[in-house]
Write an enzyme that holds these catalytic residues in place. Structure first.
Site, short mmCIF file in Angstrom:
data_model
loop_
_atom_site.label_atom_id
_atom_site.label_comp_id
_atom_site.label_asym_id
_atom_site.label_seq_id
_atom_site.Cartn_x
_atom_site.Cartn_y
_atom_site.Cartn_z
N ARG A 1 11.72 -6.04 4.86
CA ARG A 1 11.55 -4.59 4.68
C ARG A 1 12.55 -3.81 5.55
O ARG A 1 12.84 -4.20 6.67
CB ARG A 1 10.13 -4.16 5.07
N ARG B 1 -9.83 1.00 8.39
CA ARG B 1 -9.36 -0.34 8.72
C ARG B 1 -10.40 -1.12 9.50
O ARG B 1 -10.16 -2.27 9.86
CB ARG B 1 -8.13 -0.19 9.62
N ARG C 1 11.32 -1.99 11.03
CA ARG C 1 10.21 -1.47 11.83
C ARG C 1 10.00 -2.40 13.02
O ARG C 1 10.09 -3.61 12.88
CB ARG C 1 8.94 -1.41 10.98
N LYS D 1 0.83 -1.21 0.00
CA LYS D 1 0.00 0.00 0.00
C LYS D 1 0.86 1.26 0.00
O LYS D 1 0.66 2.17 -0.80
CB LYS D 1 -0.95 0.03 1.22
N ARG E 1 -0.57 -8.93 13.47
CA ARG E 1 -1.13 -7.93 12.54
C ARG E 1 -1.97 -8.63 11.48
O ARG E 1 -3.01 -8.12 11.07
CB ARG E 1 0.01 -7.15 11.86
P1 AP5 Z 1 4.85 -1.63 1.85
O1 AP5 Z 1 4.55 -0.78 0.68
O2 AP5 Z 1 5.59 -1.04 2.99
O3 AP5 Z 1 3.51 -2.37 2.33
P2 AP5 Z 1 2.27 -1.83 3.15
O4 AP5 Z 1 1.05 -2.47 2.57
O5 AP5 Z 1 2.31 -0.37 3.27
O6 AP5 Z 1 2.57 -2.54 4.55
P3 AP5 Z 1 2.49 -1.98 6.03
O7 AP5 Z 1 3.22 -2.96 6.90
O8 AP5 Z 1 2.90 -0.56 6.09
O9 AP5 Z 1 0.96 -2.11 6.29
P4 AP5 Z 1 0.25 -2.12 7.62
O10 AP5 Z 1 -1.15 -1.94 7.18
O11 AP5 Z 1 0.52 -3.32 8.44
O12 AP5 Z 1 0.92 -0.96 8.48
P5 AP5 Z 1 0.56 0.56 8.76
O13 AP5 Z 1 1.80 1.32 8.75
O14 AP5 Z 1 -0.59 0.99 7.92
O15 AP5 Z 1 5.65 -2.92 1.31
C1 AP5 Z 1 6.13 -3.91 2.20
C2 AP5 Z 1 7.53 -4.36 1.78
O16 AP5 Z 1 7.43 -5.07 0.54
C3 AP5 Z 1 8.52 -3.22 1.49
O17 AP5 Z 1 9.79 -3.66 1.84
C4 AP5 Z 1 8.42 -2.99 -0.04
O18 AP5 Z 1 9.63 -2.49 -0.58
C5 AP5 Z 1 8.12 -4.40 -0.52
N1 AP5 Z 1 7.21 -4.47 -1.66
C6 AP5 Z 1 6.15 -3.67 -1.93
N2 AP5 Z 1 5.51 -4.08 -3.04
C7 AP5 Z 1 6.19 -5.18 -3.48
C8 AP5 Z 1 6.02 -6.07 -4.59
N3 AP5 Z 1 5.00 -5.90 -5.47
N4 AP5 Z 1 6.90 -7.08 -4.73
C9 AP5 Z 1 7.92 -7.27 -3.86
N5 AP5 Z 1 8.14 -6.47 -2.80
C10 AP5 Z 1 7.28 -5.43 -2.61
O19 AP5 Z 1 0.03 0.48 10.26
C11 AP5 Z 1 0.90 0.15 11.33
C12 AP5 Z 1 0.11 0.07 12.63
O20 AP5 Z 1 -0.46 1.37 12.94
C13 AP5 Z 1 -1.09 -0.89 12.63
O21 AP5 Z 1 -0.70 -2.21 12.92
C14 AP5 Z 1 -1.99 -0.26 13.69
O22 AP5 Z 1 -1.56 -0.60 14.99
C15 AP5 Z 1 -1.77 1.23 13.50
N6 AP5 Z 1 -2.75 1.82 12.55
C16 AP5 Z 1 -2.49 2.34 11.32
N7 AP5 Z 1 -3.62 2.75 10.72
C17 AP5 Z 1 -4.62 2.48 11.59
C18 AP5 Z 1 -6.03 2.66 11.54
N8 AP5 Z 1 -6.64 3.18 10.46
N9 AP5 Z 1 -6.76 2.26 12.61
C19 AP5 Z 1 -6.17 1.73 13.70
N10 AP5 Z 1 -4.85 1.53 13.82
C20 AP5 Z 1 -4.08 1.90 12.77
MG MG Z 2 2.59 0.98 4.83
#
Ligand code: AP5
Ligand code: MG
Length: 218
Positions: free
Chosen positions: A127, A88, A160, A13, A171
């Site tokens: 990552r 979410r 991270r 994402k 997660r």
């Molecule tokens: P990346 O692009 O970083 O993936 P992502 O989908 O953004 O993954 P996240 O881990 O950031 O998602 P998340 O939803 O768990 O965390 P968030 O920060 O939102 O890609 C991942 C890796 O793969 C990278 O190394 C990239 O280079 C590689 N990659 C990408 N595409 C690829 C491909 N096609 N092929 C190969 N490699 C690839 O949330 C973190 C925490 O915050 C949550 O757990 C929660 O506690 C809190 N939080 C955030 N938002 C909310 C909300 N709305 N409500 C409540 N709590 C929340």
């Molecule tokens: Mg992300």
């Protein structure tokens, strides 16, 4: 254009959000990034959010909904945004719908990045992020030019805290329980576009571009 990016942790994402933003000139609002910054700065609500993030759970809906509304207002993003990681939960999705409805606005599309669990675990385990500018790399699919150093700003690359195996597992469970129901929620509203996302970054982005062209033409 107002777009929501939906998908499991590690689906790509954040990676795709930056590419769309670069090409379409739309701002990204990532709740994960905002929350991590608040934790890093140990702001009052950042301190409270820390335990939820560390355990792989979700920060309470009221807190996140408040942050999103404030940020969209502050940066004047109602005319266009890419939401990465929000909504979410069904409650967050309903709150977003209400916020938009009050302004006679709606979403244009929800892009759902569909990717296998094994691929997600592989991506998250490898990552690395820049602790200075938050640029994201991957040791397997998207490595930096120089090991451990950010190509963009020279900052140090770190893992991270929530990319440890036990937190990744939690997660993924939280995603299944709380977030996956949004697929159905948005399908019913005719907003859902499925992007098969097991392939490489550029291949996924080509599909995103196709979908966004279709949405624009609608
Ligand atoms: P990346 O692009 O970083 O993936 P992502 O989908 O953004 O993954 P996240 O881990 O950031 O998602 P998340 O939803 O768990 O965390 P968030 O920060 O939102 O890609 C991942 C890796 O793969 C990278 O190394 C990239 O280079 C590689 N990659 C990408 N595409 C690829 C491909 N096609 N092929 C190969 N490699 C690839 O949330 C973190 C925490 O915050 C949550 O757990 C929660 O506690 C809190 N939080 C955030 N938002 C909310 C909300 N709305 N409500 C409540 N709590 C929340
Ligand atoms: Mg992300």
């Amino acid at each position: 254009m107002r777009i929501v990016l939906l998908g499991p942790p590690g689906a790509g994402k954040g990676t795709q959000a930056k590419m769309i933003a670069r090409d379409l000139g739309i701002s990204v609002l990532s709740t994960g990034d905002i929350i991590r910054l608040a934790i890093k700065n140990q702001t009052p609500w950042g301190k409270k959010a820390e335990k939820f993030v560390e355990s792989g759970g979700l920060v309470p809906d009221e807190v996140v909904i408040g942050i999103v509304k404030e940020k969209i207002d502050q940066d004047d993003l109602w005319s266009g945004f890419i939401l990465d990681g929000f909504p979410r939960t069904i409650k967050q999705a309903e709150a977003l719908e209400a916020m938009l409805g009050e302004r006679n606005l709606s979403l244009d599309a929800v892009l759902y990045f569909a990717v296998d669990k094994e691929e997600v675990i592989k991506r998250l385990s490898s990552r690395r992020v820049c602790e200075n500018c938050q640029a994201t790399y991957n040791l397997l699919s998207n490595p930096p030019l120089q090991e451990g150093i950010c190509d963009r700003c020279g900052g140090k690359l770190v893992q991270r805290d929530d990319d440890k195996p036990e937190v990744i597992r939690q997660r993924l469970e939280t995603y299944e329980k709380e977030t996956k129901p949004l697929i159905d929620f948005y399908q019913k509203r005719n907003l859902l576009y499925v992007i098969p996302s097991n392939g490489p970054i550029e291949e996924v982005y080509n599909k995103v571009k196709e979908v966004l062209e279709e949405v624009t033409a609608r």
